[in-house]
Design a protein around this motif. Structure first.
Motif, mmCIF file in Angstrom:
data_model
loop_
_atom_site.group_PDB
_atom_site.id
_atom_site.type_symbol
_atom_site.label_atom_id
_atom_site.label_comp_id
_atom_site.label_asym_id
_atom_site.label_seq_id
_atom_site.Cartn_x
_atom_site.Cartn_y
_atom_site.Cartn_z
ATOM 1 N N LEU A 95 28.198 6.844 5.395
ATOM 2 C CA LEU A 95 28.249 8.252 5.789
ATOM 3 C C LEU A 95 29.648 8.644 6.247
ATOM 4 N N GLY A 96 30.266 7.808 7.078
ATOM 5 C CA GLY A 96 31.587 8.145 7.614
ATOM 6 C C GLY A 96 32.638 8.263 6.532
ATOM 7 N N VAL A 129 40.487 17.047 9.315
ATOM 8 C CA VAL A 129 39.244 16.292 9.093
ATOM 9 C C VAL A 129 38.874 15.489 10.337
ATOM 10 N N LEU A 130 39.875 15.027 11.088
ATOM 11 C CA LEU A 130 39.630 14.179 12.256
ATOM 12 C C LEU A 130 39.060 15.032 13.384
ATOM 13 N N THR A 131 37.760 14.967 13.553
ATOM 14 C CA THR A 131 37.028 15.803 14.505
ATOM 15 C C THR A 131 37.407 15.473 15.941
ATOM 16 N N SER A 156 28.742 7.384 14.616
ATOM 17 C CA SER A 156 29.217 6.521 13.529
ATOM 18 C C SER A 156 30.357 7.183 12.767
ATOM 19 N N ILE A 157 30.210 8.480 12.480
ATOM 20 C CA ILE A 157 31.267 9.203 11.762
ATOM 21 C C ILE A 157 32.539 9.252 12.595
ATOM 22 N N LEU A 158 32.399 9.516 13.895
ATOM 23 C CA LEU A 158 33.574 9.593 14.768
ATOM 24 C C LEU A 158 34.289 8.243 14.852
ATOM 25 N N LEU A 163 39.018 4.958 13.129
ATOM 26 C CA LEU A 163 39.605 3.889 12.322
ATOM 27 C C LEU A 163 40.518 4.448 11.234
ATOM 28 N N ALA A 164 40.162 5.630 10.719
ATOM 29 C CA ALA A 164 40.925 6.213 9.606
ATOM 30 C C ALA A 164 42.322 6.626 10.009
ATOM 31 N N ILE A 165 42.578 6.845 11.300
ATOM 32 C CA ILE A 165 43.900 7.292 11.724
ATOM 33 C C ILE A 165 44.970 6.255 11.360
ATOM 34 N N VAL A 166 44.585 4.970 11.332
ATOM 35 C CA VAL A 166 45.559 3.909 11.051
ATOM 36 C C VAL A 166 46.079 3.997 9.612
#
Length: 617
Positions: A95-96, A129-131, A156-158, A163-166
């Motif tokens: 989902l994330g 996109v980064l809430t 879970s999405i957050l 993690l996506a910021i890296v």
């Protein structure tokens, strides 16, 4: 003198202003049904550089207050055992990833349509996109939905976004002007450092943290335990920051590693006050950072970007949720709650500016767009609440009360009514049961009970439930005002029926007696008597003495209730045995008091003759 004190002492004006802004604004906004986050944001705007100007550098406040988000994620981690986190792996990676990828593509397209170069549009879009972890967690926490299934999906999405910021930061550096093969080695080094930071934190958490807290607990110094809790949170955040990762992710990982520790609840209690204050301070800082000058100069672009990004992001979130078989109501709610940009966008935009991908003016526009979206989120949630109807309860398997003729009518089938019904059903009595809680009725059916739907406070329902045929009507509802209204209806409409009622507390019992109920009992009375009797046994009191004590307690309680029915709730207090100490002289007098005149002497003689003890002179 005041100027000299201000010069040599601590300047408390900013601290007092921040605390006063939150203390005044949040209750005021809550009073009018508005969100507490909105109260903090508005207060920050008022005291910030574009309000009355008490602060000129909101970025500093935000950087400090981000520790509130860090601590919030640590607390979330404490509630997320590794096994539970592992069970969410599908939602985090499925989902994330799907939501981030979908919304990233859509918002990059919006950025291109707004006239930006594709690389710049990508930075603008994926930053949005980064809430906002702070806003979403605050909303879930206030609603008590953090541990619900839909709340866990949002968490879970957050986590995936954190993690996506890296990789996003690495990609921004890769597409920046002048980046090339010379920097490839340094990027691989950065990745290795990041992985090493995670491994080191896991090892420390696995083998050192529990022994450390065990030693500190044995020392018995509470303030040291609090300091150690802060050390763990801030130290893990620093380790992740030095590794090029998110501070919040480091704190979350530390919380997960301590989630099965025996000190988990102590850590949560120590961190909670700091977390709440700093999180409020973060929202205040965001409100201060709202640059009205930039917005005035670029109001058309910012307004268009905010509306386009929030709407398109909400559509993307809704589409992903529906694709994964989420209900319409949950998908719509998730889309509105997560439609804003977040605090990690500031980091991404600042990095893009540092590597020369965007200039300072573009960075200001991007940052203002995110801040305005954060300000609008509470309004969007309030609009959603007002525009969407309350979900209708399924009435599957539920029948409305009609033409019931049981010898006993039970109104309310909660924990009290369920127990009350057992001796009646065991004897074979015909028991009719009504309740107005659909979920409870459906659950009761699974245990072999036939409960009809009906509101006992309505006369027509009482008639349909057979109140005019019942020998006894048992009012077992929990709410005291509802119980009183039902009893009043029954006594007025069915005067021959025997009415027995559950009383919520002593005050409710008095009101029921005055309403003419035939029998009432406070719902905790006999369980409290049994508890007290068991405590006497634990203390080694002989059975005969324990029985005498409990008989005396029951007698005093019943006598006091009779007095209160006539004299009010404060009557009969002399029958209560309080635990306040009786005043006594500090030292025993070496000689008795003596009368100062003939009248006092006569009073002492009369008191002695009647067997009373004269008060000391």
């Amino acid at each position: 003198m005041a100027a000299e004190a201000a010069h040599h002492g601590v300047d408390l004006v900013p601290v007092v202003a921040l605390l006063a802004a939150g203390v005044v604004a949040v209750p005021l906004f809550k009073r009018f049904g508005l969100d507490s986050v909105l109260g903090y944001l508005a207060a920050g705007l008022v005291i910030g550089p574009f309000g009355i100007g008490l602060f000129s550098d909101p970025e500093t406040i935000i950087s400090v207050a981000e520790l509130g988000v860090v601590m919030f994620l640590f607390v979330i981690g404490l509630e997320m055992q590794p096994s539970r986190l592992w069970s969410l792996r599908g939602e985090i990676l499925g989902l994330g990833v799907l939501q981030v990828a979908t919304c990233g593509l859509l918002l990059t397209g919006v950025g291109i349509l707004l006239g930006y170069d594709p690389a710049v549009a990508f930075v603008f879009g994926v930053g949005f996109v980064l809430t906002s972890t702070a806003i979403v967690f605050q909303v879930l926490n206030e609603r008590g939905e953090m541990s619900t299934p839909k709340g866990q999906r949002i968490v879970s999405i957050l986590l995936l976004e954190d993690l996506a910021i890296v990789p996003l930061l690495a990609f921004v550096a890769f597409i920046a002007p002048g980046s090339g093969e010379a920097e490839a080695g340094s990027r691989w080094v950065s990745i290795a450092i990041a992985l090493g930071s995670i491994a080191g934190l896991v090892l420390v958490g696995r083998f050192l943290l529990n022994p450390l807290f065990r030693v500190l607990a044995q020392a018995g110094a509470r303030e040291v335990m609090t300091a150690a809790a802060l050390l763990v949170v801030l130290g893990s955040a620093l380790a992740m920051q030095l590794g090029g990762l998110s501070m919040a992710m480091g704190a979350f990982l530390a919380g997960v590693l301590l989630s099965e520790s025996t000190f988990r609840h102590q850590l949560e209690a120590d961190i909670e006050p700091f977390r709440g204050i700093l999180l409020g301070l973060f929202f205040l800082g965001v409100g201060m950072a709202l640059d009205l000058g930039i917005i005035a100069q670029n109001w058309g672009l910012i307004a268009t970007a905010v509306l386009a990004f929030m709407i398109v992001k909400a559509i993307g979130i809704y589409a992903v949720a529906r694709l994964l078989k989420t209900s319409h109501a949950e998908a719509l709610e998730r889309a509105v709650i997560m439609a804003q940009g977040g605090e990690f966008a500031f980091v991404l935009y600042a990095t893009a500016a540092n590597v020369g991908l965007i200039d300072a003016s573009v960075n200001a526009v991007f940052t203002s767009t995110v801040i305005v979206s954060m300000v609008l989120t509470p309004f969007a949630m309030m609009a959603l609440k007002r525009l969407t109807p309350e979900p209708e309860q399924s009435m599957d398997g539920v029948e409305v009360a009609h033409d019931m003729r049981g010898s006993v009518l039970v109104i309310g089938f909660g924990r009290f009514g369920q127990i009350v019904s057992q001796p009646l059903l065991l004897r074979g009595e015909e028991v009719s049961i009504i309740d107005d809680d659909v979920e409870m009725i459906q659950a009761a059916a699974e245990f072999g009970f036939k409960v009809y739907y009906g509101d006992g406070t309505r006369l027509d329902i009482l008639h349909a439930a057979g109140a005019d045929h019942a020998k006894a009507i048992l009012v077992c509802v929990e709410k005291p005002e509802a119980a009183l209204r039902i009893v009043e209806h029954i006594k007025a409409e069915f005067p021959l029926a025997t009415v027995m009622a559950r009383a919520f507390d002593r005050g409710a019992a008095i009101e029921l007696i005055k309403a003419g109920v035939d029998y009432q009992i406070r719902e905790t009375l006999h369980s409290a008597f049994a508890f007290g009797r068991a405590t006497l046994e634990t203390l080694g009191v002989p059975d005969e003495e324990a029985d005498e004590l409990m008989d005396e307690v029951r007698r005093r309680d019943a006598e006091r209730l009779e007095i209160q029915v006539v004299g009010g709730i404060y009557a009969g207090n002399q029958l209560l045995k309080g635990n306040q100490p009786t005043p006594t002289p500090l030292a025993t007098p070496k000689r008795g008091g003596s009368a100062g005149n003939e009248e006092a002497a006569e009073a002492i003689r009369r008191a002695a003759a009647s067997g009373e003890e004269a008060a000391p002179g």
